[in-house]
Design an enzyme around this catalytic site. Structure first.
Site, short mmCIF file in Angstrom:
data_model
loop_
_atom_site.label_atom_id
_atom_site.label_comp_id
_atom_site.label_asym_id
_atom_site.label_seq_id
_atom_site.Cartn_x
_atom_site.Cartn_y
_atom_site.Cartn_z
N SER A 1 -3.01 -7.93 2.65
CA SER A 1 -3.40 -7.80 4.06
C SER A 1 -3.91 -9.13 4.59
O SER A 1 -3.69 -9.47 5.76
CB SER A 1 -4.47 -6.72 4.23
N LYS B 1 -16.91 -7.95 6.61
CA LYS B 1 -16.54 -8.73 7.80
C LYS B 1 -15.88 -7.81 8.83
O LYS B 1 -15.45 -6.72 8.52
CB LYS B 1 -15.62 -9.87 7.41
N HIS C 1 0.83 -1.21 0.00
CA HIS C 1 0.00 0.00 0.00
C HIS C 1 0.87 1.26 0.00
O HIS C 1 0.60 2.21 -0.74
CB HIS C 1 -0.88 0.05 1.26
N ARG D 1 -1.47 -5.97 -8.47
CA ARG D 1 -0.23 -6.72 -8.26
C ARG D 1 0.00 -7.75 -9.34
O ARG D 1 1.12 -8.02 -9.74
CB ARG D 1 -0.31 -7.48 -6.92
#
Ligand code: PNS
Length: 159
Positions: free
Chosen positions: A124, A37, A13, A86
């Site tokens: 993450s 979530k 990031h 990515r």
């Protein structure tokens, strides 16, 4: 506008934030508050982590948003959504989001940037998995994020 969950911030990031700041006058790192979530870190914790990493007073601002991203972008008078890609596997979902966002608001453009290949494997989700199992995350997340992860998982183990 660089939106995301940032739960937690990674060097991938930060790489995109720095690339964005090199070509845009201002970059707003926009943390999605109510992701589907339960996040590992609260939005206040995520703001603090990102602010510590980017420093104060520069071209980068950190904020939290809720609701539709395009509405927030418009409210903030921004015109570009910045996203990092990515690998080809990221592309399909990013392409769908970009086109949906364009359908919702055609004045807003999405721009993709590639992080350094050194971070092409960093996510993450994996950071949380490795952190929960006590793995070494140096070079993957900043040291203060690594400390927060260790503390969070230590708390979870003693609960
Ligand atoms: O870091 P992430 O989880 O990949 O970020 C996803 C994010 C926050 C960019 C996306 O979920 C989002 O924009 N959510 C806000 C709600 C919204 O506008 N949804 C429609 C997207 S087409």
């Amino acid at each position: 506008m660089y939106p995301g969950s940032f739960d937690p911030l990674t060097y991938g990031h930060l790489d995109i934030i720095q690339r964005g700041a090199a070509i845009f006058d201002k970059v707003i790192v926009a943390i999605l508050k109510n992701a589907g979530k339960e996040p590992l870190f609260s939005s206040a914790e995520r703001i603090a982590m990102i602010e510590e990493a980017v420093g104060a007073g520069g071209r980068v601002k950190v904020d939290v948003f809720d609701g539709l991203l395009v509405d927030y972008v418009e409210r903030m008078n921004a015109s570009v959504i910045l996203r990092g890609v990515r690998a080809v596997s990221d592309f399909e979902f990013e392409f769908q989001m970009a086109l949906m966002n364009r359908r919702l608001n055609s004045r807003i453009e999405t721009i993709f940037m590639m992080p350094s290949e050194a971070y092409s494997f960093v996510s993450s989700r994996l950071v949380k998995e490795v952190g929960a199992l006590g793995g070494n995350l140096s070079g993957v997340v900043p040291p203060h994020v690594e400390r927060s992860l260790s503390a969070r998982f230590r708390e979870a183990r003693t609960r």
